[in-house]
Design a protein around this motif. Structure first.
Motif, PDB file in Angstrom:
ATOM      1  N   GLY A 222       0.725  -1.086  -0.019  1.00  0.00           N
ATOM      2  CA  GLY A 222      -0.003  -0.037  -0.041  1.00  0.00           C
ATOM      3  C   GLY A 222       1.112   1.309   0.168  1.00  0.00           C
ATOM      4  O   GLY A 222       2.092   1.274   0.200  1.00  0.00           O
ATOM      5  N   GLU A 223       0.360   2.497  -0.494  1.00  0.00           N
ATOM      6  CA  GLU A 223       0.894   3.625  -0.302  1.00  0.00           C
ATOM      7  C   GLU A 223       2.136   3.668  -1.017  1.00  0.00           C
ATOM      8  O   GLU A 223       3.229   4.391  -0.664  1.00  0.00           O
ATOM      9  CB  GLU A 223       1.147   4.152   1.197  1.00  0.00           C
ATOM     10  N   GLY A 224       2.223   3.117  -2.171  1.00  0.00           N
ATOM     11  CA  GLY A 224       3.354   3.017  -3.162  1.00  0.00           C
ATOM     12  C   GLY A 224       4.573   2.151  -2.734  1.00  0.00           C
ATOM     13  O   GLY A 224       5.609   2.294  -3.086  1.00  0.00           O
TER      14      GLY A 224
ATOM     15  N   MET B  61       1.290  -6.452   5.634  1.00  0.00           N
ATOM     16  CA  MET B  61       0.536  -6.158   6.938  1.00  0.00           C
ATOM     17  C   MET B  61       1.051  -4.943   7.296  1.00  0.00           C
ATOM     18  O   MET B  61       2.010  -4.291   6.721  1.00  0.00           O
ATOM     19  CB  MET B  61       0.947  -7.377   7.797  1.00  0.00           C
ATOM     20  N   GLU B  62       0.416  -4.193   8.381  1.00  0.00           N
ATOM     21  CA  GLU B  62       0.905  -3.163   8.988  1.00  0.00           C
ATOM     22  C   GLU B  62       0.767  -2.964  10.265  1.00  0.00           C
ATOM     23  O   GLU B  62      -0.318  -3.367  10.878  1.00  0.00           O
ATOM     24  CB  GLU B  62       0.057  -2.116   8.207  1.00  0.00           C
ATOM     25  N   ASP B  63       1.643  -2.714  11.242  1.00  0.00           N
ATOM     26  CA  ASP B  63       1.739  -2.686  12.668  1.00  0.00           C
ATOM     27  C   ASP B  63       0.649  -1.441  12.897  1.00  0.00           C
ATOM     28  O   ASP B  63       1.086  -0.421  12.404  1.00  0.00           O
ATOM     29  CB  ASP B  63       3.017  -2.401  13.286  1.00  0.00           C
TER      30      ASP B  63
ATOM     31  N   ALA C 188      -3.090  -4.590  10.970  1.00  0.00           N
ATOM     32  CA  ALA C 188      -4.353  -4.796   9.789  1.00  0.00           C
ATOM     33  C   ALA C 188      -3.894  -3.652   8.765  1.00  0.00           C
ATOM     34  O   ALA C 188      -2.517  -3.600   8.682  1.00  0.00           O
ATOM     35  CB  ALA C 188      -5.463  -4.096  10.553  1.00  0.00           C
ATOM     36  N   HIS C 189      -4.765  -3.497   7.888  1.00  0.00           N
ATOM     37  CA  HIS C 189      -4.401  -2.388   7.027  1.00  0.00           C
ATOM     38  C   HIS C 189      -5.704  -1.579   6.477  1.00  0.00           C
ATOM     39  O   HIS C 189      -6.789  -2.213   7.091  1.00  0.00           O
ATOM     40  CB  HIS C 189      -3.725  -2.720   5.798  1.00  0.00           C
ATOM     41  N   MET C 190      -6.070  -0.485   5.874  1.00  0.00           N
ATOM     42  CA  MET C 190      -6.980   0.070   5.466  1.00  0.00           C
ATOM     43  C   MET C 190      -7.698  -1.177   4.914  1.00  0.00           C
ATOM     44  O   MET C 190      -9.098  -0.938   5.451  1.00  0.00           O
ATOM     45  CB  MET C 190      -6.560   1.152   4.647  1.00  0.00           C
TER      46      MET C 190
ATOM     47  N   ALA D 198      10.156  -1.109   9.006  1.00  0.00           N
ATOM     48  CA  ALA D 198       8.973  -0.002   8.546  1.00  0.00           C
ATOM     49  C   ALA D 198       7.650  -0.697   9.333  1.00  0.00           C
ATOM     50  O   ALA D 198       7.676  -1.646   9.904  1.00  0.00           O
ATOM     51  CB  ALA D 198       8.767  -0.382   7.094  1.00  0.00           C
ATOM     52  N   HIS D 199       6.751   0.275   9.119  1.00  0.00           N
ATOM     53  CA  HIS D 199       5.451  -0.153   9.790  1.00  0.00           C
ATOM     54  C   HIS D 199       4.762  -0.932   8.948  1.00  0.00           C
ATOM     55  O   HIS D 199       3.955  -1.870   9.308  1.00  0.00           O
ATOM     56  CB  HIS D 199       4.366   1.210   9.949  1.00  0.00           C
ATOM     57  N   HIS D 200       5.025  -1.040   7.498  1.00  0.00           N
ATOM     58  CA  HIS D 200       4.511  -2.175   6.540  1.00  0.00           C
ATOM     59  C   HIS D 200       5.549  -3.365   6.598  1.00  0.00           C
ATOM     60  O   HIS D 200       6.840  -3.201   6.847  1.00  0.00           O
ATOM     61  CB  HIS D 200       4.730  -1.898   4.997  1.00  0.00           C
ATOM     62  N   THR D 201       4.959  -4.507   6.802  1.00  0.00           N
ATOM     63  CA  THR D 201       5.753  -5.573   6.648  1.00  0.00           C
ATOM     64  C   THR D 201       4.878  -6.669   5.668  1.00  0.00           C
ATOM     65  O   THR D 201       4.015  -6.674   5.239  1.00  0.00           O
ATOM     66  CB  THR D 201       5.673  -6.334   7.978  1.00  0.00           C
TER      67      THR D 201
HETATM   68 MN    MN Z   1      -0.003   1.426   5.000  1.00  0.00          MN
END
Ligand code: MN
Length: 493
Positions: free
Chosen positions: A299-301, A326-328, A343-345, A441-444
Protein backbone atom coordinates in the motif's frame (compact mmCIF):
# COMPACT_ATOMS: atom_id res chain seq x y z
CA UNK A 1 3.84 -28.03 -5.66
CA UNK A 2 3.82 -28.94 -9.35
CA UNK A 3 5.61 -25.78 -10.49
CA UNK A 4 8.38 -26.22 -7.94
CA UNK A 5 8.91 -29.85 -8.96
CA UNK A 6 10.00 -28.65 -12.39
CA UNK A 7 12.95 -26.77 -10.94
CA UNK A 8 16.27 -28.60 -10.81
CA UNK A 9 19.13 -28.44 -8.38
CA UNK A 10 22.27 -29.90 -9.86
CA UNK A 11 24.18 -32.36 -7.73
CA UNK A 12 27.86 -31.94 -8.53
CA UNK A 13 30.06 -34.50 -6.82
CA UNK A 14 33.76 -34.01 -6.35
CA UNK A 15 36.53 -36.54 -6.92
CA UNK A 16 39.71 -36.91 -8.98
CA UNK A 17 41.16 -39.44 -11.44
CA UNK A 18 43.70 -40.77 -8.92
CA UNK A 19 41.28 -43.43 -7.62
CA UNK A 20 40.75 -45.28 -10.91
CA UNK A 21 37.67 -46.08 -13.01
CA UNK A 22 36.15 -48.60 -10.64
CA UNK A 23 35.95 -46.17 -7.73
CA UNK A 24 34.60 -43.39 -9.96
CA UNK A 25 31.84 -45.68 -11.23
CA UNK A 26 30.78 -46.42 -7.66
CA UNK A 27 30.82 -42.70 -6.86
CA UNK A 28 28.58 -41.90 -9.84
CA UNK A 29 26.17 -44.74 -9.04
CA UNK A 30 25.82 -43.64 -5.45
CA UNK A 31 25.44 -39.97 -6.40
CA UNK A 32 22.59 -40.95 -8.73
CA UNK A 33 20.91 -42.93 -5.95
CA UNK A 34 21.27 -40.03 -3.52
CA UNK A 35 19.82 -37.54 -6.03
CA UNK A 36 16.83 -39.83 -6.62
CA UNK A 37 16.24 -40.34 -2.91
CA UNK A 38 16.37 -36.60 -2.27
CA UNK A 39 14.03 -35.86 -5.20
CA UNK A 40 11.50 -38.32 -3.80
CA UNK A 41 11.72 -37.00 -0.24
CA UNK A 42 8.51 -35.36 1.01
CA UNK A 43 10.71 -32.59 2.46
CA UNK A 44 12.36 -31.65 -0.83
CA UNK A 45 10.16 -29.43 -3.05
CA UNK A 46 12.27 -29.56 -6.24
CA UNK A 47 14.25 -32.07 -8.32
CA UNK A 48 17.81 -33.04 -7.45
CA UNK A 49 19.64 -34.04 -10.62
CA UNK A 50 23.02 -35.74 -10.54
CA UNK A 51 25.11 -34.01 -13.18
CA UNK A 52 28.72 -34.98 -13.03
CA UNK A 53 31.59 -36.22 -10.90
CA UNK A 54 34.06 -33.37 -11.16
CA UNK A 55 37.55 -34.78 -11.73
CA UNK A 56 39.21 -31.91 -13.58
CA UNK A 57 39.09 -28.09 -13.74
CA UNK A 58 37.50 -28.27 -17.20
CA UNK A 59 34.66 -30.56 -16.13
CA UNK A 60 33.89 -28.33 -13.17
CA UNK A 61 34.09 -25.13 -15.22
CA UNK A 62 31.79 -26.64 -17.84
CA UNK A 63 29.05 -27.67 -15.40
CA UNK A 64 29.11 -24.26 -13.66
CA UNK A 65 28.73 -22.50 -17.02
CA UNK A 66 25.80 -24.76 -17.92
CA UNK A 67 24.19 -24.14 -14.53
CA UNK A 68 24.41 -20.38 -15.08
CA UNK A 69 22.66 -20.59 -18.45
CA UNK A 70 20.03 -23.19 -17.63
CA UNK A 71 16.67 -21.59 -16.77
CA UNK A 72 15.58 -24.80 -15.06
CA UNK A 73 18.62 -24.97 -12.81
CA UNK A 74 17.87 -23.03 -9.61
CA UNK A 75 21.09 -23.88 -7.79
CA UNK A 76 23.88 -26.37 -7.29
CA UNK A 77 24.59 -28.84 -4.48
CA UNK A 78 28.17 -30.04 -4.07
CA UNK A 79 29.52 -32.99 -2.10
CA UNK A 80 32.99 -34.52 -2.09
CA UNK A 81 32.60 -38.30 -2.00
CA UNK A 82 36.37 -38.60 -2.12
CA UNK A 83 39.13 -36.04 -2.02
CA UNK A 84 38.79 -33.43 -4.78
CA UNK A 85 41.65 -30.93 -4.84
CA UNK A 86 40.02 -27.53 -4.59
CA UNK A 87 42.21 -25.55 -6.96
CA UNK A 88 40.32 -27.54 -9.61
CA UNK A 89 37.13 -25.77 -8.43
CA UNK A 90 38.36 -22.17 -8.43
CA UNK A 91 37.64 -21.20 -12.03
CA UNK A 92 34.21 -22.83 -12.03
CA UNK A 93 33.12 -21.40 -8.69
CA UNK A 94 34.39 -17.95 -9.69
CA UNK A 95 31.86 -17.95 -12.54
CA UNK A 96 28.94 -19.49 -10.65
CA UNK A 97 25.89 -17.25 -10.58
CA UNK A 98 23.42 -19.64 -8.97
CA UNK A 99 22.75 -20.39 -5.29
CA UNK A 100 25.24 -22.87 -3.90
CA UNK A 101 24.85 -25.47 -1.16
CA UNK A 102 27.68 -27.56 0.20
CA UNK A 103 26.25 -30.82 1.54
CA UNK A 104 28.59 -32.38 4.04
CA UNK A 105 27.48 -35.98 4.31
CA UNK A 106 28.70 -39.47 3.52
CA UNK A 107 27.17 -42.42 1.70
CA UNK A 108 27.31 -44.86 4.61
CA UNK A 109 25.83 -44.03 7.98
CA UNK A 110 28.07 -46.24 10.11
CA UNK A 111 31.67 -47.38 9.97
CA UNK A 112 31.56 -51.09 9.00
CA UNK A 113 33.56 -52.44 11.89
CA UNK A 114 34.93 -55.70 10.45
CA UNK A 115 34.96 -54.76 6.75
CA UNK A 116 36.74 -51.46 7.00
CA UNK A 117 40.13 -51.49 5.28
CA UNK A 118 42.17 -49.02 3.24
CA UNK A 119 40.01 -49.52 0.13
CA UNK A 120 36.97 -48.46 2.12
CA UNK A 121 38.92 -45.50 3.51
CA UNK A 122 39.93 -44.35 0.02
CA UNK A 123 36.38 -44.53 -1.30
CA UNK A 124 34.58 -42.97 1.68
CA UNK A 125 36.44 -39.87 2.71
CA UNK A 126 33.95 -37.01 2.67
CA UNK A 127 35.12 -35.99 6.14
CA UNK A 128 38.41 -35.29 4.47
CA UNK A 129 37.32 -34.11 1.00
CA UNK A 130 34.57 -31.76 2.22
CA UNK A 131 37.09 -29.93 4.40
CA UNK A 132 39.23 -29.19 1.36
CA UNK A 133 36.07 -28.04 -0.44
CA UNK A 134 34.97 -25.92 2.52
CA UNK A 135 38.29 -24.13 2.50
CA UNK A 136 37.93 -22.91 -1.06
CA UNK A 137 34.40 -21.62 -0.38
CA UNK A 138 35.71 -19.69 2.62
CA UNK A 139 38.84 -18.53 0.80
CA UNK A 140 36.85 -17.24 -2.18
CA UNK A 141 34.22 -15.69 0.14
CA UNK A 142 31.43 -17.28 -1.89
CA UNK A 143 27.97 -17.06 -0.32
CA UNK A 144 27.03 -20.66 0.40
CA UNK A 145 24.78 -22.75 2.57
CA UNK A 146 26.38 -25.59 4.49
CA UNK A 147 24.20 -28.53 5.50
CA UNK A 148 25.79 -31.21 7.66
CA UNK A 149 24.42 -34.67 8.48
CA UNK A 150 23.36 -38.02 7.09
CA UNK A 151 21.57 -37.57 3.76
CA UNK A 152 18.72 -39.95 4.55
CA UNK A 153 17.84 -38.08 7.75
CA UNK A 154 14.70 -35.99 7.88
CA UNK A 155 16.54 -33.05 9.44
CA UNK A 156 19.09 -32.88 6.63
CA UNK A 157 16.41 -33.21 3.95
CA UNK A 158 14.34 -30.49 5.61
CA UNK A 159 17.32 -28.14 5.67
CA UNK A 160 18.01 -28.78 1.98
CA UNK A 161 14.31 -28.31 1.20
CA UNK A 162 14.18 -25.01 3.07
CA UNK A 163 17.30 -23.74 1.28
CA UNK A 164 15.79 -24.74 -2.07
CA UNK A 165 12.83 -22.52 -1.30
CA UNK A 166 15.22 -19.63 -0.63
CA UNK A 167 16.81 -20.36 -4.01
CA UNK A 168 13.35 -20.22 -5.58
CA UNK A 169 13.09 -16.76 -3.98
CA UNK A 170 16.41 -15.88 -5.61
CA UNK A 171 15.15 -16.98 -9.02
CA UNK A 172 11.84 -15.14 -8.61
CA UNK A 173 13.69 -12.03 -7.44
CA UNK A 174 15.99 -11.99 -10.45
CA UNK A 175 12.98 -12.05 -12.80
CA UNK A 176 10.53 -9.89 -10.87
CA UNK A 177 8.61 -6.97 -12.35
CA UNK A 178 6.72 -4.62 -10.06
CA UNK A 179 4.00 -2.32 -11.40
CA UNK A 180 3.49 0.97 -9.61
CA UNK A 181 0.20 2.84 -9.93
CA UNK A 182 1.00 6.32 -8.70
CA UNK A 183 3.98 7.29 -6.61
CA UNK A 184 4.79 6.65 -2.98
CA UNK A 185 2.55 8.35 -0.44
CA UNK A 186 3.63 11.96 -0.14
CA UNK A 187 6.37 12.66 2.39
CA UNK A 188 6.69 9.05 3.59
CA UNK A 189 10.33 7.97 3.91
CA UNK A 190 10.39 4.25 4.61
CA UNK A 191 8.50 3.24 1.47
CA UNK A 192 11.08 5.05 -0.69
CA UNK A 193 14.21 3.46 -2.07
CA UNK A 194 16.84 3.46 -4.77
CA UNK A 195 15.24 1.50 -7.60
CA UNK A 196 18.42 1.37 -9.66
CA UNK A 197 20.46 0.00 -6.76
CA UNK A 198 17.66 -2.45 -5.98
CA UNK A 199 17.62 -3.74 -9.54
CA UNK A 200 21.40 -4.14 -9.57
CA UNK A 201 21.32 -6.01 -6.27
CA UNK A 202 18.01 -7.88 -6.31
CA UNK A 203 17.02 -7.91 -9.98
CA UNK A 204 13.64 -6.24 -9.50
CA UNK A 205 12.33 -4.12 -12.38
CA UNK A 206 10.20 -1.48 -10.68
CA UNK A 207 8.34 0.85 -13.02
CA UNK A 208 5.29 3.07 -13.10
CA UNK A 209 2.07 3.00 -15.11
CA UNK A 210 -0.47 5.79 -15.05
CA UNK A 211 -3.60 5.53 -12.95
CA UNK A 212 -5.45 6.95 -15.96
CA UNK A 213 -4.49 3.89 -18.00
CA UNK A 214 -5.85 1.69 -15.22
CA UNK A 215 -9.06 3.75 -15.11
CA UNK A 216 -9.48 3.18 -18.87
CA UNK A 217 -8.89 -0.53 -18.41
CA UNK A 218 -11.50 -0.58 -15.62
CA UNK A 219 -14.05 0.98 -18.00
CA UNK A 220 -13.43 -1.76 -20.58
CA UNK A 221 -14.39 -4.64 -18.29
CA UNK A 222 -17.67 -6.25 -19.39
CA UNK A 223 -20.69 -7.13 -17.18
CA UNK A 224 -20.24 -10.83 -18.06
CA UNK A 225 -16.65 -10.78 -16.81
CA UNK A 226 -17.82 -9.12 -13.61
CA UNK A 227 -20.62 -11.71 -13.16
CA UNK A 228 -18.08 -14.52 -13.41
CA UNK A 229 -15.71 -13.05 -10.83
CA UNK A 230 -18.53 -12.16 -8.41
CA UNK A 231 -19.67 -15.79 -8.56
CA UNK A 232 -16.13 -16.79 -7.64
CA UNK A 233 -16.18 -14.36 -4.70
CA UNK A 234 -19.49 -15.86 -3.54
CA UNK A 235 -18.08 -19.37 -3.68
CA UNK A 236 -15.02 -18.44 -1.63
CA UNK A 237 -16.33 -15.87 0.83
CA UNK A 238 -19.48 -14.99 2.78
CA UNK A 239 -21.37 -12.14 1.14
CA UNK A 240 -22.27 -9.99 4.15
CA UNK A 241 -23.65 -6.93 2.37
CA UNK A 242 -26.51 -5.97 0.09
CA UNK A 243 -24.43 -3.28 -1.62
CA UNK A 244 -23.73 -5.49 -4.60
CA UNK A 245 -22.76 -2.57 -6.87
CA UNK A 246 -19.81 -1.91 -4.60
CA UNK A 247 -18.73 -5.56 -4.79
CA UNK A 248 -19.15 -5.52 -8.56
CA UNK A 249 -16.95 -2.47 -8.84
CA UNK A 250 -14.19 -4.28 -6.95
CA UNK A 251 -14.47 -7.17 -9.41
CA UNK A 252 -14.17 -4.67 -12.24
CA UNK A 253 -11.01 -3.22 -10.67
CA UNK A 254 -9.53 -6.64 -10.04
CA UNK A 255 -9.98 -7.74 -13.65
CA UNK A 256 -8.42 -4.50 -14.92
CA UNK A 257 -5.41 -4.62 -12.55
CA UNK A 258 -4.78 -8.29 -13.32
CA UNK A 259 -4.99 -7.60 -17.05
CA UNK A 260 -2.36 -4.88 -16.84
CA UNK A 261 -0.08 -6.94 -14.60
CA UNK A 262 -0.28 -10.01 -16.84
CA UNK A 263 0.24 -7.96 -19.98
CA UNK A 264 3.56 -6.68 -18.62
CA UNK A 265 4.54 -9.94 -16.91
CA UNK A 266 4.44 -8.16 -13.53
CA UNK A 267 3.69 -10.19 -10.38
CA UNK A 268 3.49 -7.41 -7.81
CA UNK A 269 1.96 -3.96 -7.66
CA UNK A 270 1.56 -0.92 -5.48
CA UNK A 271 -0.96 1.91 -5.47
CA UNK A 272 -1.85 4.83 -3.24
CA UNK A 273 -5.06 6.36 -1.96
CA UNK A 274 -3.60 9.76 -2.92
CA UNK A 275 -3.84 8.90 -6.59
CA UNK A 276 -7.11 7.20 -7.53
CA UNK A 277 -7.79 9.35 -10.57
CA UNK A 278 -10.81 8.06 -12.45
CA UNK A 279 -11.46 5.26 -9.96
CA UNK A 280 -14.61 5.06 -7.83
CA UNK A 281 -13.16 2.99 -4.98
CA UNK A 282 -9.81 2.21 -3.47
CA UNK A 283 -9.24 -1.43 -4.48
CA UNK A 284 -9.91 -3.52 -1.36
CA UNK A 285 -11.51 -6.88 -2.09
CA UNK A 286 -9.82 -6.67 -5.52
CA UNK A 287 -6.34 -6.41 -4.00
CA UNK A 288 -7.09 -9.03 -1.36
CA UNK A 289 -8.18 -11.57 -3.97
CA UNK A 290 -5.17 -10.77 -6.18
CA UNK A 291 -2.86 -11.41 -3.21
CA UNK A 292 -4.63 -14.70 -2.54
CA UNK A 293 -3.78 -15.69 -6.12
CA UNK A 294 -0.11 -14.97 -5.45
CA UNK A 295 0.40 -11.39 -6.62
CA UNK A 296 2.46 -9.18 -4.33
CA UNK A 297 1.00 -5.95 -2.99
CA UNK A 298 2.18 -2.96 -0.98
CA UNK A 299 0.00 0.00 0.00
CA UNK A 300 0.90 3.69 -0.27
CA UNK A 301 3.34 3.04 -3.10
CA UNK A 302 5.36 0.55 -1.08
CA UNK A 303 6.95 -1.36 -3.96
CA UNK A 304 9.57 -3.01 -1.73
CA UNK A 305 6.95 -4.74 0.42
CA UNK A 306 4.88 -5.55 -2.69
CA UNK A 307 7.88 -7.36 -4.18
CA UNK A 308 8.64 -9.18 -0.92
CA UNK A 309 5.01 -10.38 -0.56
CA UNK A 310 5.23 -12.03 -3.98
CA UNK A 311 8.69 -13.51 -3.38
CA UNK A 312 7.67 -15.03 -0.05
CA UNK A 313 4.48 -16.43 -1.57
CA UNK A 314 6.48 -18.13 -4.33
CA UNK A 315 9.08 -19.44 -1.89
CA UNK A 316 6.40 -21.03 0.27
CA UNK A 317 4.22 -22.55 -2.44
CA UNK A 318 2.46 -25.62 -1.02
CA UNK A 319 3.21 -24.76 2.62
CA UNK A 320 0.04 -24.01 4.60
CA UNK A 321 -0.36 -20.92 6.79
CA UNK A 322 -0.52 -17.99 4.40
CA UNK A 323 1.39 -14.79 3.67
CA UNK A 324 0.10 -11.23 3.54
CA UNK A 325 0.91 -7.56 3.34
CA UNK A 326 0.59 -6.24 6.89
CA UNK A 327 0.93 -3.09 8.93
CA UNK A 328 1.57 -2.54 12.63
CA UNK A 329 -1.39 -0.46 13.76
CA UNK A 330 -1.94 -0.31 17.49
CA UNK A 331 -1.02 -2.03 20.78
CA UNK A 332 -2.71 -3.54 23.80
CA UNK A 333 -0.35 -2.57 26.62
CA UNK A 334 -1.64 -4.71 29.49
CA UNK A 335 1.53 -5.14 31.61
CA UNK A 336 3.22 -8.46 30.92
CA UNK A 337 0.69 -9.39 28.20
CA UNK A 338 1.47 -6.73 25.59
CA UNK A 339 0.13 -7.43 22.08
CA UNK A 340 0.24 -5.92 18.60
CA UNK A 341 -2.82 -5.43 16.47
CA UNK A 342 -2.00 -5.47 12.78
CA UNK A 343 -4.31 -4.64 9.90
CA UNK A 344 -4.47 -2.29 6.94
CA UNK A 345 -6.98 0.13 5.51
CA UNK A 346 -8.33 -2.78 3.47
CA UNK A 347 -5.60 -4.90 1.96
CA UNK A 348 -4.89 -8.03 4.03
CA UNK A 349 -4.59 -11.34 2.17
CA UNK A 350 -7.28 -13.93 2.99
CA UNK A 351 -4.66 -16.71 2.89
CA UNK A 352 -4.05 -15.97 6.61
CA UNK A 353 -7.72 -16.12 7.67
CA UNK A 354 -8.84 -18.35 10.55
CA UNK A 355 -12.37 -18.67 9.11
CA UNK A 356 -14.22 -17.94 5.92
CA UNK A 357 -13.82 -14.18 5.22
CA UNK A 358 -16.87 -11.93 4.95
CA UNK A 359 -17.35 -9.44 2.13
CA UNK A 360 -18.49 -6.15 3.68
CA UNK A 361 -18.92 -2.57 2.53
CA UNK A 362 -18.05 0.29 4.85
CA UNK A 363 -17.10 3.93 4.43
CA UNK A 364 -13.41 4.76 4.15
CA UNK A 365 -12.39 8.08 5.66
CA UNK A 366 -9.26 8.27 3.53
CA UNK A 367 -8.98 8.71 -0.25
CA UNK A 368 -12.22 10.65 -0.87
CA UNK A 369 -13.92 7.88 -2.86
CA UNK A 370 -17.03 5.66 -2.57
CA UNK A 371 -17.37 3.02 0.18
CA UNK A 372 -15.17 0.10 -0.84
CA UNK A 373 -16.00 -3.59 -0.50
CA UNK A 374 -13.39 -5.53 1.47
CA UNK A 375 -12.87 -8.88 3.16
CA UNK A 376 -13.14 -8.87 6.95
CA UNK A 377 -11.66 -11.72 9.02
CA UNK A 378 -9.35 -12.64 11.88
CA UNK A 379 -5.90 -14.08 11.20
CA UNK A 380 -5.29 -17.55 12.62
CA UNK A 381 -3.11 -18.55 15.55
CA UNK A 382 0.41 -19.86 15.27
CA UNK A 383 4.08 -18.94 14.97
CA UNK A 384 5.13 -16.66 12.15
CA UNK A 385 7.55 -13.95 11.16
CA UNK A 386 7.27 -10.35 10.02
CA UNK A 387 9.65 -9.15 7.31
CA UNK A 388 10.71 -5.63 6.36
CA UNK A 389 13.14 -4.58 3.65
CA UNK A 390 14.49 -1.06 4.09
CA UNK A 391 16.83 1.12 2.07
CA UNK A 392 19.79 2.23 4.20
CA UNK A 393 21.32 4.39 1.45
CA UNK A 394 23.69 2.44 -0.76
CA UNK A 395 22.36 -0.88 0.46
CA UNK A 396 19.21 -2.62 1.69
CA UNK A 397 18.66 -4.31 5.05
CA UNK A 398 16.29 -7.23 5.57
CA UNK A 399 14.77 -7.32 9.07
CA UNK A 400 12.93 -10.40 10.31
CA UNK A 401 11.19 -10.74 13.65
CA UNK A 402 9.75 -13.90 15.16
CA UNK A 403 6.14 -13.52 16.29
CA UNK A 404 3.38 -15.66 17.77
CA UNK A 405 -0.09 -14.93 16.43
CA UNK A 406 -2.98 -15.52 18.81
CA UNK A 407 -6.74 -15.43 18.53
CA UNK A 408 -7.55 -11.72 18.96
CA UNK A 409 -8.49 -11.12 22.62
CA UNK A 410 -11.28 -8.68 21.64
CA UNK A 411 -14.00 -9.26 19.03
CA UNK A 412 -13.77 -5.59 17.92
CA UNK A 413 -17.19 -5.63 16.17
CA UNK A 414 -16.84 -2.09 14.85
CA UNK A 415 -13.44 -2.59 13.24
CA UNK A 416 -14.32 -3.01 9.55
CA UNK A 417 -11.05 -4.62 8.37
CA UNK A 418 -9.16 -7.91 8.55
CA UNK A 419 -6.85 -8.11 11.57
CA UNK A 420 -4.12 -10.24 13.16
CA UNK A 421 -3.09 -10.07 16.81
CA UNK A 422 0.38 -11.22 17.82
CA UNK A 423 3.10 -11.27 20.43
CA UNK A 424 6.37 -9.96 19.06
CA UNK A 425 9.57 -11.63 20.26
CA UNK A 426 11.18 -11.50 22.74
CA UNK A 427 8.25 -9.46 24.13
CA UNK A 428 6.38 -6.57 22.57
CA UNK A 429 8.27 -3.79 24.35
CA UNK A 430 11.78 -5.18 23.74
CA UNK A 431 10.79 -6.39 20.28
CA UNK A 432 9.39 -3.00 19.23
CA UNK A 433 12.49 -1.33 20.68
CA UNK A 434 14.74 -3.59 18.56
CA UNK A 435 12.56 -3.14 15.47
CA UNK A 436 12.70 0.64 15.75
CA UNK A 437 16.43 0.57 16.48
CA UNK A 438 17.02 -1.42 13.27
CA UNK A 439 14.74 0.93 11.28
CA UNK A 440 12.04 -1.63 10.44
CA UNK A 441 8.99 -0.25 8.61
CA UNK A 442 5.35 -0.11 9.70
CA UNK A 443 4.60 -2.17 6.59
CA UNK A 444 5.70 -5.80 6.62
CA UNK A 445 5.22 -9.15 5.02
CA UNK A 446 3.46 -11.27 7.65
CA UNK A 447 3.95 -14.98 6.99
CA UNK A 448 3.17 -18.20 8.79
CA UNK A 449 4.71 -20.22 5.96
CA UNK A 450 8.26 -18.89 5.60
CA UNK A 451 10.83 -19.32 8.35
CA UNK A 452 13.54 -16.92 9.48
CA UNK A 453 16.15 -19.40 8.25
CA UNK A 454 14.60 -19.35 4.78
CA UNK A 455 14.80 -15.56 4.75
CA UNK A 456 18.36 -15.54 6.07
CA UNK A 457 19.45 -17.95 3.33
CA UNK A 458 17.69 -15.75 0.78
CA UNK A 459 19.47 -12.65 2.14
CA UNK A 460 22.81 -14.51 1.89
CA UNK A 461 22.12 -15.41 -1.75
CA UNK A 462 21.17 -11.82 -2.55
CA UNK A 463 24.20 -10.61 -0.59
CA UNK A 464 22.24 -8.18 1.54
CA UNK A 465 22.29 -7.41 5.26
CA UNK A 466 20.12 -9.59 7.49
CA UNK A 467 18.85 -8.71 10.97
CA UNK A 468 16.91 -11.26 13.01
CA UNK A 469 15.00 -10.38 16.19
CA UNK A 470 14.35 -13.57 18.16
CA UNK A 471 13.27 -14.64 21.64
CA UNK A 472 16.90 -14.22 22.72
CA UNK A 473 17.55 -10.76 21.25
CA UNK A 474 18.48 -7.96 23.65
CA UNK A 475 18.61 -4.26 22.84
CA UNK A 476 22.26 -4.08 23.93
CA UNK A 477 23.41 -6.95 21.73
CA UNK A 478 21.45 -5.73 18.73
CA UNK A 479 22.81 -2.21 19.09
CA UNK A 480 26.33 -3.60 19.05
CA UNK A 481 25.58 -5.86 16.04
CA UNK A 482 24.04 -3.01 14.06
CA UNK A 483 27.04 -0.78 14.76
CA UNK A 484 29.51 -3.41 13.50
CA UNK A 485 27.28 -4.38 10.63
CA UNK A 486 27.01 -0.78 9.49
CA UNK A 487 30.81 -0.54 9.36
CA UNK A 488 31.14 -3.85 7.53
CA UNK A 489 28.51 -3.00 4.95
CA UNK A 490 30.03 0.39 4.29
CA UNK A 491 33.21 -1.43 3.33
CA UNK A 492 31.36 -3.96 1.18
CA UNK A 493 29.14 -1.62 -0.79
MN1 MN B 1 -0.04 1.44 5.05
Amino acid sequence: MSELKNLEFWFVVGSQTLYGEEVLEIVAKRAREMAETLTNSPFIPCKVVYKVTGKSPDEILQVMKEANYSDNCAGIITWMHTFSPSKMWINGLALLQKPYLHLHTQYNRNIPNTEIDMDFMNLNQAAHGDREHGFIGARMRIPRKIVVGYWRDEKVQKEIGSWMRSAVGYKVSKNLKVMRFGDNMRNVAVTEGDKVETQIKLGWQVNTWTVGELADEIEKVTPEEIDRLVREYESKYILNTDKTESVRYQAREEIAIKRMLDREGASAFSNTFEDLWGMEQLPGLATQHLMEMGYGYGGEGDWKTAAMVHIVKKMTEGIPGGTTFMEDYTYDLEPGKELSLGAHMLEVCPSVAADKPRIEVHPLGIGNRKDPARLVFEGHEGPGIVISLIDMGGRVRLIVQDVEAIKPIYPMPNLPVARIMWKAMPDLLTGAHCWILAGGAHHTVFTYAATAEMMEDWADMMEIEFVHITKNTTVEALKHDLFLSDLAWKLRS
